[in-house]
Write an enzyme that holds these catalytic residues in place. Structure first.
Site, mmCIF file in Angstrom:
data_model
loop_
_atom_site.group_PDB
_atom_site.id
_atom_site.type_symbol
_atom_site.label_atom_id
_atom_site.label_comp_id
_atom_site.label_asym_id
_atom_site.label_seq_id
_atom_site.Cartn_x
_atom_site.Cartn_y
_atom_site.Cartn_z
ATOM 1 C CG ASN A 113 -1.855 1.184 1.233
ATOM 2 O OD1 ASN A 113 -2.185 1.741 0.203
ATOM 3 N ND2 ASN A 113 -2.282 1.575 2.414
ATOM 4 C CB ALA A 161 1.890 5.448 -16.375
ATOM 5 C CB THR A 162 2.713 3.976 -11.274
ATOM 6 O OG1 THR A 162 1.773 4.811 -10.589
ATOM 7 C CG2 THR A 162 3.919 4.791 -11.732
ATOM 8 C CE LYS A 163 -1.084 3.666 -7.113
ATOM 9 N NZ LYS A 163 -0.629 2.743 -6.064
ATOM 10 C CE1 TYR A 172 -1.022 7.206 -7.440
ATOM 11 C CE2 TYR A 172 -3.081 7.559 -8.627
ATOM 12 C CZ TYR A 172 -2.393 7.045 -7.548
ATOM 13 O OH TYR A 172 -3.077 6.363 -6.575
#
Length: 185
Positions: free
Chosen positions: A30, A97-99, A95
């Site tokens: 997380n 893209a990372t998720k 952000y």
């Protein structure tokens, strides 16, 4: 240092999980960092911070945990992605893209580890009261969260506990958890 930032209820314990507990039953990833900028105005430092926390943190912890989970009934890897891992939002491209990457990683990982009996679950929250949202004034973030009655950390924890409490042969692959009043990402 992290425990000091979190406050009085946080405790840090150095533990050799394999030696002390014989392995690992649950890994909960997380973490996330996001900078609000039009992509063309963003910079490499923001990209690196976002990718390091939101993607590399998940990859590093997961790779270390897998060997400690083999042979443990009901073992589960659960990570928080975001509703932003399903829908792109202007100003949050790196952000997002990372998720999106975390979603794809978990889909592939689930296929790799299923035969080993290791469950792989993804929690995708909508608006949540956190200190997340760099480059956005606190007042603006607070107003957005208040307008949809955003989720609290306890809501995400409840989703995790619900998924982990299922029998070992049951894998809640994805949990999209949204505030009732949030009708769009």
């Amino acid at each position: 240092m992290l425990a000091k930032r979190i406050g009085g209820r946080a405790r840090v314990h150095v533990a050799d999980v394999e030696r002390e507990f014989g392995g690992l039953d649950l890994l909960f990833n997380n973490a996330g960092v996001g900078y609000n900028n039009r992509f063309e105005e963003s910079n490499h430092e923001e990209w690196r911070a976002t990718i390091d926390a939101s993607l590399y943190g998940v990859l590093n912890c997961t790779q270390r945990a897998i060997p400690m989970m083999r042979g443990r009934e009901g073992a589960m890897i659960s990570s928080v992605s975001s509703v932003d891992g399903r829908y792109g939002i202007a100003g949050w491209s790196v952000y997002n893209a990372t998720k999106f990457a975390v979603v794809g990683f978990h889909d592939a990982l689930r296929k790799e580890l299923g035969e080993d009996g290791i469950r792989v679950s993804l929690i995708e929250p909508g608006a949540t009261y956190t200190n997340w949202g760099y480059n956005v004034p606190d007042e603006q973030m607070q107003q957005r969260r208040d307008s949809v009655q955003a989720l609290h950390a306890e809501d995400i924890a409840s989703a995790l506990v619900y998924g982990f409490a299922q029998p070992g042969h049951v894998n809640l692959q994805e949990l999209l958890v949204m505030p009732t009043r949030q009708v769009s990402p």
